[in-house]
Design an enzyme around this catalytic site. Structure first.
Site, short mmCIF file in Angstrom:
data_model
loop_
_atom_site.label_atom_id
_atom_site.label_comp_id
_atom_site.label_asym_id
_atom_site.label_seq_id
_atom_site.Cartn_x
_atom_site.Cartn_y
_atom_site.Cartn_z
N LYS A 47 0.85 -1.19 0.00
CA LYS A 47 0.00 0.00 0.00
C LYS A 47 0.88 1.24 0.00
O LYS A 47 1.74 1.42 0.87
CB LYS A 47 -0.86 -0.03 1.27
CG LYS A 47 -2.23 0.55 1.09
CD LYS A 47 -3.04 0.24 2.34
CE LYS A 47 -4.34 0.98 2.34
NZ LYS A 47 -5.00 0.89 3.64
C1 E4P Z 1 -8.30 1.37 4.09
O1 E4P Z 1 -7.63 1.04 3.15
C2 E4P Z 1 -8.23 2.70 4.72
O2 E4P Z 1 -6.97 2.90 5.26
C3 E4P Z 1 -9.31 2.83 5.77
O3 E4P Z 1 -10.54 2.41 5.18
C4 E4P Z 1 -9.44 4.24 6.33
O4 E4P Z 1 -10.61 4.32 7.11
P1 E4P Z 1 -10.93 5.54 8.09
O5 E4P Z 1 -11.06 6.78 7.27
O6 E4P Z 1 -12.23 5.17 8.75
O7 E4P Z 1 -9.78 5.63 9.05
#
Ligand code: E4P
Length: 274
Positions: free
Chosen positions: A98
């Protein structure tokens, strides 16, 4: 069919989602990993992070698991991405690295394109990537062009941003209308994006238009209506916290129906299959 990923670094939650038979992948981020680590520390449990991540990868075998880099320069992200992939992909061959679309902290930083450079380099090394922190379709377009396997528009955080800017009262799990909200007579928007799901839809439309292989992974989803809407706008993937997956099945009338049917059971019917 929209793929459902579990948005968590908590092995118990991940195991639960896979035990239900509906999980198609896992997304983690540094904050989710911190939460999982802190939970164990609080319980006084020792944690070997390498073994812990290995376990996540094994539970999710056959489906993608996103592991995020923590470096913030192209060279750093490429080095760390390759190292994470080398260390962990051998476990179950399901690691996706990522990478933030733009690792800069402010406008004057010089690292705006470092995410793109890292995605391109990892893609060249045949390492699949999930490009994170997407807030515009044009960011998604550049990530796709660089070879990202997934682009992750952060729907919930767009809704937060619009509501905070307009000084609206809300809690993070409140639904925000896909068509947007008005204040006075003005439609709230962020450079033409009227809601988190609108962002997801715009990303889907842009990528589909050019038959790009990159899949849209709707992220930062905090309630079931957002999941429905992400599916309706054609997002390939929705990554969800465990509580949202649980909420997807709940309905008052389903409970009522179950009670009624259970009350009316004809014993001879049950006996047929005993
Ligand atoms: C997933 O890939 C993201 O990092 C995550 O959904 C972020 O979620 P949040 O905005 O609720 O922290």
């Amino acid at each position: 069919m929209v793929k459902i990923f579990i948005d968590s670094a908590d092995i118990d939650e991940i195991k639960q989602a896979y035990a239900w038979g509906i999980a198609d992948g896992v997304t983690t981020n540094p904050s989710l990993l911190k939460k999982a680590v802190d939970k164990r520390k609080k319980k006084g449990q020792k944690l070997n992070l390498k073994t812990y991540i290995n376990e996540i990868l094994k539970v999710a075998k056959g489906t993608p698991v996103s592991l995020e880099v923590t470096e913030t320069t192209a060279a750093g992200m490429i080095k760390q991405g390759k190292a994470l992939y080398k260390m962990f992909n051998k476990v179950a061959k399901n690691v996706y690295i990522k990478i933030p679309i733009n690792p800069a902290f402010k406008n004057s930083d010089s690292t705006h394109f470092d995410g793109i450079i890292a995605i391109k380099a990892l893609s060249k090394a045949k390492i699949p990537t999930n490009c994170t922190l997407i807030f515009t379709p044009e960011q998604a377009l550049l990530a796709a062009k660089a070879g990202a396997s997934f682009v992750s528009p952060f729907a919930g955080r767009v809704d937060d941003f619009l509501r905070i800017n307009a000084k609206l009262k809300f809690t993070k799990t409140d639904h925000y209308p896909v068509w947007g909200e008005t204040k006075g007579k003005k439609l709230l928007h962020d450079n033409g994006i009227v809601s988190g799901i609108d962002l997801v839809e715009q990303c889907v439309r842009v990528l589909k238009h050019y038959n790009l292989k990159t899949e849209v992974l709707a992220a930062s989803l905090r309630n079931t209506r957002q999941v429905r809407e992400a599916a309706m706008v054609g997002s390939a993937i929705a990554t969800l916290p465990l509580f949202v997956i649980q909420d997807m099945l709940k309905h008052q009338k389903t409970y009522e129906g179950m009670k009624g049917f259970t009350k009316d059971i004809v014993p001879a019917y049950v006996a047929l299959t005993k």
